[in-house]
Design an enzyme around this catalytic site. Structure first.
Site, PDB file in Angstrom:
ATOM      1  N   SER A 142       8.189 -14.030   0.232  1.00 10.04           N
ATOM      2  CA  SER A 142       7.003 -14.873   0.030  1.00 10.04           C
ATOM      3  C   SER A 142       7.315 -15.873  -1.073  1.00 10.04           C
ATOM      4  O   SER A 142       8.254 -15.671  -1.848  1.00 10.04           O
ATOM      5  CB  SER A 142       5.840 -13.976  -0.409  1.00 10.04           C
ATOM      6  OG  SER A 142       4.726 -14.726  -0.809  1.00 10.04           O
ATOM      7  N   TYR A 155       2.036  -7.313  -5.737  1.00  2.00           N
ATOM      8  CA  TYR A 155       2.523  -7.934  -4.497  1.00  2.00           C
ATOM      9  C   TYR A 155       3.787  -8.745  -4.792  1.00  2.00           C
ATOM     10  O   TYR A 155       4.790  -8.632  -4.080  1.00  2.00           O
ATOM     11  CB  TYR A 155       1.428  -8.838  -3.917  1.00  2.00           C
ATOM     12  CG  TYR A 155       1.827  -9.549  -2.630  1.00  2.00           C
ATOM     13  CD1 TYR A 155       1.967  -8.840  -1.443  1.00  2.00           C
ATOM     14  CD2 TYR A 155       2.051 -10.931  -2.613  1.00  2.00           C
ATOM     15  CE1 TYR A 155       2.328  -9.490  -0.266  1.00  2.00           C
ATOM     16  CE2 TYR A 155       2.406 -11.585  -1.438  1.00  2.00           C
ATOM     17  CZ  TYR A 155       2.544 -10.859  -0.268  1.00  2.00           C
ATOM     18  OH  TYR A 155       2.907 -11.508   0.894  1.00  2.00           O
TER      19      TYR A 155
HETATM   20  P1  NDP Z   1      -1.010  -9.882   8.998  1.00  2.00           P
HETATM   21  O1  NDP Z   1      -1.955  -9.047   8.183  1.00  2.00           O
HETATM   22  O2  NDP Z   1      -1.594 -10.746  10.059  1.00  2.00           O
HETATM   23  O3  NDP Z   1       0.119  -8.959   9.640  1.00  2.00           O
HETATM   24  C1  NDP Z   1       0.651  -7.861   8.964  1.00  2.00           C
HETATM   25  C2  NDP Z   1       1.303  -6.954   9.990  1.00  2.00           C
HETATM   26  O4  NDP Z   1       1.881  -5.830   9.306  1.00  2.00           O
HETATM   27  C3  NDP Z   1       0.339  -6.414  11.029  1.00  2.00           C
HETATM   28  O5  NDP Z   1       0.904  -6.582  12.294  1.00  2.00           O
HETATM   29  C4  NDP Z   1       0.211  -4.934  10.674  1.00  2.00           C
HETATM   30  O6  NDP Z   1       0.100  -4.190  11.883  1.00  2.00           O
HETATM   31  C5  NDP Z   1       1.578  -4.678  10.044  1.00  2.00           C
HETATM   32  N1  NDP Z   1       1.579  -3.499   9.194  1.00  2.00           N
HETATM   33  C6  NDP Z   1       0.884  -3.281   8.054  1.00  2.00           C
HETATM   34  N2  NDP Z   1       1.133  -2.030   7.585  1.00  2.00           N
HETATM   35  C7  NDP Z   1       2.014  -1.468   8.462  1.00  2.00           C
HETATM   36  C8  NDP Z   1       2.655  -0.209   8.539  1.00  2.00           C
HETATM   37  N3  NDP Z   1       2.431   0.746   7.617  1.00  2.00           N
HETATM   38  N4  NDP Z   1       3.502   0.017   9.564  1.00  2.00           N
HETATM   39  C9  NDP Z   1       3.715  -0.921  10.503  1.00  2.00           C
HETATM   40  N5  NDP Z   1       3.151  -2.128  10.486  1.00  2.00           N
HETATM   41  C10 NDP Z   1       2.295  -2.391   9.478  1.00  2.00           C
HETATM   42  O7  NDP Z   1      -0.204 -10.742   7.926  1.00  2.00           O
HETATM   43  P2  NDP Z   1       1.010 -11.804   8.062  1.00  2.00           P
HETATM   44  O8  NDP Z   1       1.372 -12.022   9.463  1.00  2.00           O
HETATM   45  O9  NDP Z   1       0.634 -12.954   7.229  1.00  2.00           O
HETATM   46  O10 NDP Z   1       2.145 -11.000   7.276  1.00  2.00           O
HETATM   47  C11 NDP Z   1       3.471 -10.837   7.763  1.00  2.00           C
HETATM   48  C12 NDP Z   1       4.420 -10.837   6.581  1.00  2.00           C
HETATM   49  O11 NDP Z   1       4.451 -12.141   5.992  1.00  2.00           O
HETATM   50  C13 NDP Z   1       4.056  -9.870   5.454  1.00  2.00           C
HETATM   51  O12 NDP Z   1       5.221  -9.231   4.981  1.00  2.00           O
HETATM   52  C14 NDP Z   1       3.488 -10.775   4.395  1.00  2.00           C
HETATM   53  O13 NDP Z   1       3.605 -10.230   3.100  1.00  2.00           O
HETATM   54  C15 NDP Z   1       4.334 -12.026   4.599  1.00  2.00           C
HETATM   55  N6  NDP Z   1       3.760 -13.238   4.038  1.00  2.00           N
HETATM   56  C16 NDP Z   1       2.578 -13.739   4.527  1.00  2.00           C
HETATM   57  C17 NDP Z   1       2.007 -14.847   3.947  1.00  2.00           C
HETATM   58  C18 NDP Z   1       0.685 -15.394   4.393  1.00  2.00           C
HETATM   59  O14 NDP Z   1       0.144 -16.263   3.706  1.00  2.00           O
HETATM   60  N7  NDP Z   1       0.129 -14.981   5.510  1.00  2.00           N
HETATM   61  C19 NDP Z   1       2.639 -15.536   2.814  1.00  2.00           C
HETATM   62  C20 NDP Z   1       3.885 -14.954   2.415  1.00  2.00           C
HETATM   63  C21 NDP Z   1       4.411 -13.846   3.011  1.00  2.00           C
HETATM   64  P3  NDP Z   1      -0.751  -2.838  12.090  1.00  2.00           P
HETATM   65  O15 NDP Z   1      -1.946  -2.913  11.186  1.00  2.00           O
HETATM   66  O16 NDP Z   1      -1.095  -2.859  13.546  1.00  2.00           O
HETATM   67  O17 NDP Z   1       0.197  -1.733  11.752  1.00  2.00           O
END
Ligand code: NDP
Length: 246
Positions: A142, A155
């Protein structure tokens, strides 16, 4: 032919946001996808969407905080597709709050998903990648892996850790022809702010996220890293909304 065609790609956190958008982007370029997350109905729907557009996708319900489930995800992929070309360690959450609020459960969850989940993913795929002397591991860090803001100490700590682990991985596996890429997004539209449990802090983040860019922007960057020739490693990309200052 695209250098993504027929590559076997595991995506964690594929059930929403960046993971889902990346699955669609890579599928449009001919990847064979293995979708992983905890919400099965979301994975089923995404698999169906991809297949109805002529793509190839399977899914496995996986919690990245379980080393056993991550090993099973890798074994399942090898059983179904015979190889793992790319792992995208994308699952993550961001329940930001101030340290004095002592939201210890949130801290533990971020460490478990954002750091340990990435490590378990690396552990699961490295043996077969080292054996084949071929592979690519893409880790989602990030802008918070570069800059620490008030309210995002934990975070940011997890995302700094992702960058450190990725850089170590890059050095250790360079001779094994295994590429390592850090993707560091700024604010991206997704369900991420929904993971915030501090109801005083949540509106602050939601306000900031009004300028967030589409998840497809990150998906295109990931595709770019994958489609390079195997002797070219895109080691890190920062992708922000143009209007994001920090
Ligand atoms: P979302 O919340 O839309 O997606 C997060 C995903 O992680 C979901 O599909 C969720 O699926 C999955 N997840 C969470 N916990 C678990 C777990 N224990 N096991 C398996 N899967 C898990 O967020 P983003 O798409 O934005 O995030 C994706 C990545 O990008 C993250 O690492 C985030 O930190 C990073 N990021 C995002 C930014 C943003 O502004 N959006 C900025 C910088 C980085 P489910 O609940 O079905 O398990």
């Amino acid at each position: 032919m695209s250098n993504i065609q027929d590559k076997v790609v595991i995506i964690t956190g594929a059930s929403s946001g960046i993971g889902e958008a990346t699955a669609k982007e890579l599928s449009s370029k001919g990847a064979k996808l293995v979708l992983a997350a905890r919400r099965e109905e979301r994975l089923q729907k995404l698999q169906h969407d991809i297949q109805s557009h002529g793509g190839q996708a399977i899914y496995k319900v996986t919690d990245v905080t379980s080393v056993e489930q991550m090993e099973e995800l890798a074994s399942y992929t090898l059983k179904k597709f015979g190889k793992i070309d790319v792992l995208i360690n994308n699952a993550g959450l961001m329940p930001n709050s101030f340290l004095y609020k002592r939201r210890v459960d949130d801290w533990n969850q971020m460490v478990d998903v954002n750091i340990k989940g990435v490590l378990y993913g690396i552990a699961a795929v490295l043996p077969s990648m080292r054996e084949r002397k071929s592979g690519h591991i893409i880790n989602l860090s990030s802008v918070a892996g570069h800059v620490v803001g008030a309210g995002s100490a934990v975070y940011a700590g997890t995302k700094f850790a992702v960058r450190a682990i990725s850089e170590g991985l890059r050095k250790e596996e360079a001779d094994n022809n295994i590429r390592s890429t850090i993707i560091s997004p700024g604010m991206v539209k997704s369900e991420l702010p929904e993971s915030i449990t501090d109801m005083e802090f949540k509106p602050v983040v939601e306000k900031m996220y009004e300028r967030a860019i589409e998840a497809e922007s990150i998906a295109r960057a990931i595709a770019f890293a994958i489609e390079q020739p195997s002797n070219v490693a895109i080691n890190e990309m920062l992708i922000r909304p143009t209007s994001q200052e920090r």
